[in-house]
Design an enzyme around this catalytic site. Structure first.
Site, PDB file in Angstrom:
ATOM      1  N   ASP A  93      47.093  40.476  68.755  1.00 23.31           N
ATOM      2  CA  ASP A  93      47.293  41.856  69.358  1.00 23.31           C
ATOM      3  C   ASP A  93      47.515  42.945  67.891  1.00 23.31           C
ATOM      4  O   ASP A  93      46.610  44.043  68.580  1.00 23.31           O
ATOM      5  CB  ASP A  93      49.053  41.594  70.245  1.00 23.31           C
ATOM      6  CG  ASP A  93      49.357  40.821  71.347  1.00 23.31           C
ATOM      7  OD1 ASP A  93      47.877  39.989  71.496  1.00 23.31           O
ATOM      8  OD2 ASP A  93      49.808  40.875  71.686  1.00 23.31           O
TER       9      ASP A  93
ATOM     10  N   LEU B  36      48.621  44.073  78.762  1.00 26.16           N
ATOM     11  CA  LEU B  36      47.286  44.691  78.010  1.00 26.16           C
ATOM     12  C   LEU B  36      48.008  45.160  76.528  1.00 26.16           C
ATOM     13  O   LEU B  36      47.061  45.967  75.870  1.00 26.16           O
ATOM     14  CB  LEU B  36      47.058  45.670  78.377  1.00 26.16           C
ATOM     15  CG  LEU B  36      46.368  45.203  80.022  1.00 26.16           C
ATOM     16  CD1 LEU B  36      45.963  46.266  81.420  1.00 26.16           C
ATOM     17  CD2 LEU B  36      45.256  44.290  80.052  1.00 26.16           C
ATOM     18  N   SER B  37      48.895  44.833  76.365  1.00 27.08           N
ATOM     19  CA  SER B  37      49.604  44.909  73.967  1.00 27.08           C
ATOM     20  C   SER B  37      49.677  46.259  74.472  1.00 27.08           C
ATOM     21  O   SER B  37      49.511  47.052  73.555  1.00 27.08           O
ATOM     22  CB  SER B  37      48.050  44.459  73.558  1.00 27.08           C
ATOM     23  OG  SER B  37      49.470  43.972  72.345  1.00 27.08           O
ATOM     24  N   SER B  38      50.675  46.966  75.458  1.00 26.92           N
ATOM     25  CA  SER B  38      50.727  48.440  74.895  1.00 26.92           C
ATOM     26  C   SER B  38      52.375  47.959  73.795  1.00 26.92           C
ATOM     27  O   SER B  38      52.317  49.556  73.243  1.00 26.92           O
ATOM     28  CB  SER B  38      51.684  48.413  76.162  1.00 26.92           C
ATOM     29  OG  SER B  38      52.797  48.105  76.805  1.00 26.92           O
ATOM     30  N   SER B  39      52.579  47.776  74.014  1.00 22.27           N
ATOM     31  CA  SER B  39      53.226  47.108  72.918  1.00 22.27           C
ATOM     32  C   SER B  39      52.745  47.286  71.638  1.00 22.27           C
ATOM     33  O   SER B  39      53.474  47.572  70.370  1.00 22.27           O
ATOM     34  CB  SER B  39      54.435  46.022  72.416  1.00 22.27           C
ATOM     35  OG  SER B  39      53.857  44.328  72.658  1.00 22.27           O
TER      36      SER B  39
ATOM     37  N   GLU C  74      42.839  32.062  73.690  1.00 24.36           N
ATOM     38  CA  GLU C  74      44.028  32.214  73.974  1.00 24.36           C
ATOM     39  C   GLU C  74      45.739  30.690  73.282  1.00 24.36           C
ATOM     40  O   GLU C  74      45.157  29.738  74.017  1.00 24.36           O
ATOM     41  CB  GLU C  74      44.670  32.318  75.527  1.00 24.36           C
ATOM     42  CG  GLU C  74      45.948  33.275  76.164  1.00 24.36           C
ATOM     43  CD  GLU C  74      45.494  34.487  75.652  1.00 24.36           C
ATOM     44  OE1 GLU C  74      45.541  35.823  74.660  1.00 24.36           O
ATOM     45  OE2 GLU C  74      44.113  35.446  75.975  1.00 24.36           O
TER      46      GLU C  74
ATOM     47  N   GLU D 299      58.016  43.524  65.483  1.00 24.65           N
ATOM     48  CA  GLU D 299      57.792  42.371  66.986  1.00 24.65           C
ATOM     49  C   GLU D 299      58.301  41.354  67.282  1.00 24.65           C
ATOM     50  O   GLU D 299      59.392  40.988  67.634  1.00 24.65           O
ATOM     51  CB  GLU D 299      56.500  41.946  67.301  1.00 24.65           C
ATOM     52  CG  GLU D 299      56.142  41.776  68.760  1.00 24.65           C
ATOM     53  CD  GLU D 299      55.694  42.994  70.060  1.00 24.65           C
ATOM     54  OE1 GLU D 299      54.664  43.399  68.632  1.00 24.65           O
ATOM     55  OE2 GLU D 299      55.536  41.985  71.158  1.00 24.65           O
TER      56      GLU D 299
HETATM   57  P1  ADP Z   1      52.693  44.639  76.741  1.00 22.93           P
HETATM   58  O1  ADP Z   1      52.887  44.207  74.875  1.00 22.93           O
HETATM   59  O2  ADP Z   1      52.094  43.105  77.829  1.00 22.93           O
HETATM   60  O3  ADP Z   1      52.255  46.036  77.649  1.00 22.93           O
HETATM   61  P2  ADP Z   1      55.625  43.625  76.014  1.00 22.93           P
HETATM   62  O4  ADP Z   1      56.498  43.375  77.302  1.00 22.93           O
HETATM   63  O5  ADP Z   1      55.346  43.351  74.852  1.00 22.93           O
HETATM   64  O6  ADP Z   1      54.366  44.122  77.129  1.00 22.93           O
HETATM   65  O7  ADP Z   1      55.403  45.201  75.293  1.00 22.93           O
HETATM   66  C1  ADP Z   1      55.960  46.197  76.676  1.00 22.93           C
HETATM   67  C2  ADP Z   1      57.222  47.307  76.245  1.00 22.93           C
HETATM   68  O8  ADP Z   1      56.840  48.366  75.029  1.00 22.93           O
HETATM   69  C3  ADP Z   1      58.142  48.031  76.814  1.00 22.93           C
HETATM   70  O9  ADP Z   1      59.014  47.486  77.507  1.00 22.93           O
HETATM   71  C4  ADP Z   1      58.866  49.597  76.979  1.00 22.93           C
HETATM   72  O10 ADP Z   1      59.914  48.495  75.311  1.00 22.93           O
HETATM   73  C5  ADP Z   1      56.972  49.378  75.050  1.00 22.93           C
HETATM   74  N1  ADP Z   1      56.216  50.309  75.444  1.00 22.93           N
HETATM   75  C6  ADP Z   1      54.793  50.065  75.693  1.00 22.93           C
HETATM   76  N2  ADP Z   1      54.321  51.391  76.172  1.00 22.93           N
HETATM   77  C7  ADP Z   1      55.698  52.327  75.570  1.00 22.93           C
HETATM   78  C8  ADP Z   1      55.597  53.967  75.780  1.00 22.93           C
HETATM   79  N3  ADP Z   1      54.304  54.749  76.442  1.00 22.93           N
HETATM   80  N4  ADP Z   1      56.132  54.190  75.502  1.00 22.93           N
HETATM   81  C9  ADP Z   1      58.068  53.573  74.984  1.00 22.93           C
HETATM   82  N5  ADP Z   1      58.183  52.220  74.566  1.00 22.93           N
HETATM   83  C10 ADP Z   1      57.009  51.747  75.131  1.00 22.93           C
HETATM   84 MG    MG Z   2      52.868  42.883  74.447  1.00 21.70          MG
END
Ligand code: ADP
Ligand code: MG
Length: 402
Positions: A184, A137-140, A37, A172
């Site tokens: 990520d 969990l890297s949704s971004s 990490e 990013e």
């Molecule tokens: P993480 O990557 O840990 O989830 P981040 O802050 O790096 O957190 O990223 C989250 C951001 O990614 C959200 O605020 C949004 O802008 C974008 N995001 C994630 N999932 C979606 C989705 N399904 N639709 C649109 N935007 C999303």
């Molecule tokens: Mg992220």
């Protein structure tokens, strides 16, 4: 399968919003980091695992050069002209501030693809996801790689996980203002089914690491989201850079903390701020752990693997100072349970999730005990789920999503 359901939802949403069938559907996984990490931006080693939770996208071409996207998460349609995006050459202050919201990530990816010399066609995209947003969990990265894969498909650009991971990372940096490392995006792009991915963040070489058959990874979400995490993240990065600068004055061959060891760090102990020294001590010790964990997995040694995770967490808590009372409570609770051999925060820290390494037969019991204990000690609910290693961002036929 949850992924197939999600792909189906993306396709249905596409039909509903755009009035025609999509040509392709893609799914990009989230990830947990098993160990290593804050080592990625120090040119070091990491061992993430893509998980079976995804951002899914359905995509269809347009006749003009507009990118239009509907996110079911945000219940919002956004669009941008690819021609306007093409004319942008450098990141403006507005883009750096990440004010584009969720769409900024997508515009960022399109911009990075255009800047790399690709010709993009206009496209409509619908997005659905079962990944918690902002939970570490890297949704971004999943979002970035889902759109990259979708746009590559509609614009006939050959897919290469590493190249697109680098473009997503650039997006990013430029649009979200987070100076993230490559972990990520590369794990989300390049992971193989059933394996974690050992990454050398300097060479970008990767090795697939199968998990021991009896090992389960359980995620516990603290439920806490930290808004200022990106500035704290950038602070940690700056601390590492200051120590590298001090090291370089004596050892010109040091380019990143990856090149240093404890003895070298001791040599510059009087030249750097004591706090910076502790940050660097974490990175140097943590950088050994991904290879050690890969070895422990190869030997099927869950006890040793768990100990490495515990050491990693203690170092993140005490030296790097990126844990939180909620994350510490979850780790403590997990470690109290028989059958759980290790636990640590995962992702950049400050908030979000922990992972626990649990023997298969103990999963249910560990999950319910931690849930009850968290409620008692923190007066909060944790969301817990088992995650399995997933392959990276992939394209699926729309034929399988009636
Ligand atoms: P993480 O990557 O840990 O989830 P981040 O802050 O790096 O957190 O990223 C989250 C951001 O990614 C959200 O605020 C949004 O802008 C974008 N995001 C994630 N999932 C979606 C989705 N399904 N639709 C649109 N935007 C999303
Ligand atoms: Mg992220």
């Amino acid at each position: 399968m949850a992924r197939d359901r999600l792909l189906q939802q993306a396709a249905q949403l596409f039909e509903h919003r755009f009035g025609r069938a999509p040509v392709s559907v893609v799914a990009a996984p989230g990830r947990v980091n098993l160990i290593g990490e804050h080592t990625d931006y120090n040119d070091g080693f990491v061992l993430p695992m893509a998980i079976d939770r995804y951002v899914a996208a359905a995509v269809g071409p347009r006749s003009d050069r507009v990118l239009r996207v509907f996110s079911s998460e945000f219940q919002q349609m956004r669009e941008i002209s690819l021609e306007a995006l093409e004319r942008r050459t450098t990141a403006s202050p507005e883009r750096r501030s990440g004010r584009g919201g969720w769409f900024g990530y997508l515009a960022g990816v399109a911009w990075a693809m255009l800047t790399a010399g690709h010709r993009l066609r206009g496209a409509d995209v619908s997005l659905v996801s079962d990944l918690p947003v902002g939970a570490g969990l890297s949704s971004s990265a999943a979002l970035e790689l889902a759109i990259a894969r979708a746009l590559a498909e509609t614009s006939d650009i050959p897919w290469d996980p590493r190249t697109f991971a680098l473009m997503a990372q650039r997006a990013e940096h430029e649009f979200a203002g987070v100076a993230c490392g490559i972990m990520d995006q590369l794990s989300v792009a390049a992971s193989r089914e059933d394996c974690a991915l050992l990454i050398d963040c300097r060479s970008l070489e990767t090795r697939d690491i199968p998990l021991p058959p009896d090992a389960r990874i359980v995620v516990f979400d603290s439920g806490v989201r930290r808004e200022l995490a990106s500035s704290a993240y950038n602070d940690r990065r700056a601390a590492c850079e200051r120590v590298v600068a001090a090291l370089r004055r004596r050892y010109s061959w040091v380019h990143a903390l990856r090149d240093a060891d404890d003895a070298l760090l001791a040599d510059v102990a009087h030249d750097v701020d004591p706090l910076d020294l502790r940050r660097a001590a974490h990175v140097i010790a943590e950088n050994r752990r991904p290879l050690e964990l890969a070895n422990a997995f190869a030997c099927n040694d869950l006890q040793r693997a768990g100990r490495l995770m515990m050491h990693s967490h203690a170092s993140l808590r005490d030296l790097y100072e990126v844990s939180s009372p909620q994350l510490d409570t979850l780790v403590d609770l997990a470690l109290e349970q028989p059958g759980c051999t290790g636990a640590r925060l995962t992702g950049a820290g400050f908030a979000g999730c922990i992972i626990a390494l649990v023997e298969a037969g103990s999963v249910e019991r560990v999950m319910s005990s931690v849930e009850i204990g968290y409620e008692e000690r923190q007066r909060r609910q944790t969301t817990a789920f088992v995650c399995r290693p997933s392959g990276g961002a992939s394209l699926f036929s729309t034929a399988s999503t009636p």
